[in-house]
Design a protein around this motif. Structure first.
Motif, mmCIF file in Angstrom:
data_model
loop_
_atom_site.group_PDB
_atom_site.id
_atom_site.type_symbol
_atom_site.label_atom_id
_atom_site.label_comp_id
_atom_site.label_asym_id
_atom_site.label_seq_id
_atom_site.Cartn_x
_atom_site.Cartn_y
_atom_site.Cartn_z
ATOM 1 N N SER A 67 58.909 27.380 -12.917
ATOM 2 C CA SER A 67 57.977 28.489 -13.085
ATOM 3 C C SER A 67 58.224 29.179 -14.425
ATOM 4 O O SER A 67 59.353 29.286 -14.894
ATOM 5 N N ASP A 68 57.147 29.654 -15.039
ATOM 6 C CA ASP A 68 57.285 30.360 -16.316
ATOM 7 C C ASP A 68 56.854 31.823 -16.188
ATOM 8 O O ASP A 68 56.524 32.465 -17.173
ATOM 9 N N SER A 69 56.870 32.348 -14.975
ATOM 10 C CA SER A 69 56.485 33.742 -14.741
ATOM 11 C C SER A 69 57.521 34.693 -15.318
ATOM 12 O O SER A 69 58.688 34.338 -15.510
ATOM 13 N N ALA A 100 68.487 34.773 -6.306
ATOM 14 C CA ALA A 100 68.409 33.890 -5.143
ATOM 15 C C ALA A 100 69.633 32.994 -5.052
ATOM 16 O O ALA A 100 70.150 32.744 -3.962
ATOM 17 N N ALA A 101 70.136 32.525 -6.198
ATOM 18 C CA ALA A 101 71.316 31.656 -6.189
ATOM 19 C C ALA A 101 72.563 32.426 -5.770
ATOM 20 O O ALA A 101 73.333 31.967 -4.919
ATOM 21 N N THR A 154 63.838 33.881 -14.365
ATOM 22 C CA THR A 154 65.245 33.515 -14.556
ATOM 23 C C THR A 154 66.148 34.458 -13.771
ATOM 24 O O THR A 154 67.082 34.016 -13.087
ATOM 25 N N ALA A 155 65.874 35.740 -13.849
ATOM 26 C CA ALA A 155 66.678 36.712 -13.105
ATOM 27 C C ALA A 155 66.451 36.559 -11.601
ATOM 28 O O ALA A 155 67.392 36.705 -10.814
ATOM 29 N N TRP A 188 69.264 41.205 -9.591
ATOM 30 C CA TRP A 188 68.095 41.907 -9.088
ATOM 31 C C TRP A 188 67.676 43.010 -10.057
ATOM 32 O O TRP A 188 66.488 43.208 -10.298
ATOM 33 N N PHE A 189 68.633 43.720 -10.616
ATOM 34 C CA PHE A 189 68.351 44.759 -11.606
ATOM 35 C C PHE A 189 67.690 44.150 -12.843
ATOM 36 O O PHE A 189 66.703 44.677 -13.360
ATOM 37 N N LEU A 190 68.217 43.020 -13.311
ATOM 38 C CA LEU A 190 67.615 42.347 -14.466
ATOM 39 C C LEU A 190 66.199 41.853 -14.148
ATOM 40 O O LEU A 190 65.305 41.917 -14.996
ATOM 41 N N PHE A 191 65.983 41.385 -12.925
ATOM 42 C CA PHE A 191 64.640 40.971 -12.512
ATOM 43 C C PHE A 191 63.684 42.161 -12.525
ATOM 44 O O PHE A 191 62.553 42.053 -13.005
#
Length: 135
Positions: free
Chosen positions: A29-31, A41-42, A35-36, A84-87
């Motif tokens: 995905s390129d949304s 999720a990982a 990456t964050a 999550w903060f970076l996302f």
């Protein structure tokens, strides 16, 4: 007959594997912020899966302070806050390209709880910590 706790830990393990699968599925995905989100999720999936495995394998019927599976789950939950903060920053458009230095700076506060976790579970002595890290 299967104990209810075993079923619960098996479900927890399944949820962890599903989160890790989500991280893998989002790789193309390129949304914005993907990456964050993949990192979240990982990390969270690994923590949930580790909690399930430890709960199934090394459950102590009478823990002295707090069961190991709860400590692992809490630690990974706390660590998953960084991705999550970076996302959230990337998704809202506030900060879309964090440098490695910024990301490393966000992880620094988690070094102390990780060191404490290793220290307490390795016997609380420098030689116990070194033995745990070398095995």
């Amino acid at each position: 007959m299967v104990a209810a706790a075993d079923v619960l830990f098996a479900v927890v393990l399944g949820v962890g594997l599903a989160l890790a699968g989500l991280s893998w599925a989002l790789r193309t995905s390129d949304s914005l912020g993907v990456t964050a989100l993949r990192a979240f999720a990982a990390v969270f999936g690994a923590g949930v899966a580790a909690t399930g495995v430890v709960g199934l394998v090394a459950r102590d019927p009478e823990p002295l302070v707090q069961p190991l599976w709860a400590q692992i789950g809490f630690f990974f939950w706390a660590v998953s806050v960084v991705p999550w903060f970076l996302f959230a920053l990337a998704y809202t458009g506030r900060y879309t390209d964090p440098t490695r230095r910024v990301v490393a700076g966000l992880w620094v506060p988690f070094l102390v709880p990780f060191g404490n976790f290793v220290w307490l579970n390795a016997g609380g002595s420098p030689s116990g910590v070194l033995n745990a890290l070398s095995s």
